[in-house]
Motif scaffolding. Sequence first.
Motif, PDB file in Angstrom:
ATOM      1  N   HIS A  57      64.451   5.678 -16.654  1.00  0.00           N
ATOM      2  CA  HIS A  57      65.270   5.777 -17.860  1.00  0.00           C
ATOM      3  C   HIS A  57      66.275   6.921 -17.702  1.00  0.00           C
ATOM      4  O   HIS A  57      65.889   8.059 -17.452  1.00  0.00           O
ATOM      5  CB  HIS A  57      64.378   5.992 -19.076  1.00  0.00           C
ATOM      6  N   GLU A  63      69.022   0.621 -24.681  1.00  0.00           N
ATOM      7  CA  GLU A  63      67.939  -0.025 -25.426  1.00  0.00           C
ATOM      8  C   GLU A  63      67.703  -1.395 -24.810  1.00  0.00           C
ATOM      9  O   GLU A  63      68.347  -2.371 -25.184  1.00  0.00           O
ATOM     10  CB  GLU A  63      68.293  -0.119 -26.914  1.00  0.00           C
ATOM     11  N   GLU A  64      66.786  -1.453 -23.838  1.00  0.00           N
ATOM     12  CA  GLU A  64      66.542  -2.704 -23.121  1.00  0.00           C
ATOM     13  C   GLU A  64      65.820  -3.741 -23.972  1.00  0.00           C
ATOM     14  O   GLU A  64      66.002  -4.932 -23.793  1.00  0.00           O
ATOM     15  CB  GLU A  64      65.726  -2.444 -21.841  1.00  0.00           C
ATOM     16  N   ASN A  70      63.890   2.847 -27.661  1.00  0.00           N
ATOM     17  CA  ASN A  70      63.396   3.231 -26.344  1.00  0.00           C
ATOM     18  C   ASN A  70      62.808   4.640 -26.293  1.00  0.00           C
ATOM     19  O   ASN A  70      61.684   4.830 -25.834  1.00  0.00           O
ATOM     20  CB  ASN A  70      64.507   3.064 -25.298  1.00  0.00           C
TER      21      ASN A  70
END
Length: 181
Positions: A57, A63-64, A70
């Motif tokens: 990260h 924001e996956e 996240n």
Amino acid sequence: MTKITLAVTGSISAYKAADITSSLGKLGHDVTVLMTEAAQAFITPMTLQVLSKRPVHTSVMAEERAEVVNHIDLAKHTEIFLVAPASADTIARLAQGRADDIVSSVALALPQGVKKVIAPAMNTNMYENSLTQRNIQTLKNIGFTEIEPKIALLACGDLGKGALADVSDIVEKIQEIITNS
């Protein structure tokens, strides 16, 4: 298996994060890596992704997964938060309660009871500067443990206290914290 979040910050010692990640993984720990922008100038996220077998990260704004925030989710799934190497800049950000990068945002969102550790690495004058020492003391006052840097010939050519502690000492301290928890 302990869930360890390893925060890698901008220091020439960032390359040692590969050994830290690998060593903790070999001991059976689940290692999630966060990297500041400056850390990425020294070591690539791909290296740490391969060693941790997890996504790395690098941005608080990434924001996956739409169903979670996240940095909050990462904090909730952390049992030990390790900043190694911890640069003077990141130490200051943490001491000030900033939340403007992935490392400081996750740190600020950590639930009570999460063990927090910093392993500083920087030039001797930066480490010994009264502002840095005040920031380290602030972090200790809120529950961080410091793994002190060692005296060595630094990348800048100076000899003094500021080199990242040996990887084996960092891993040993994390194991000690786990055992005593």
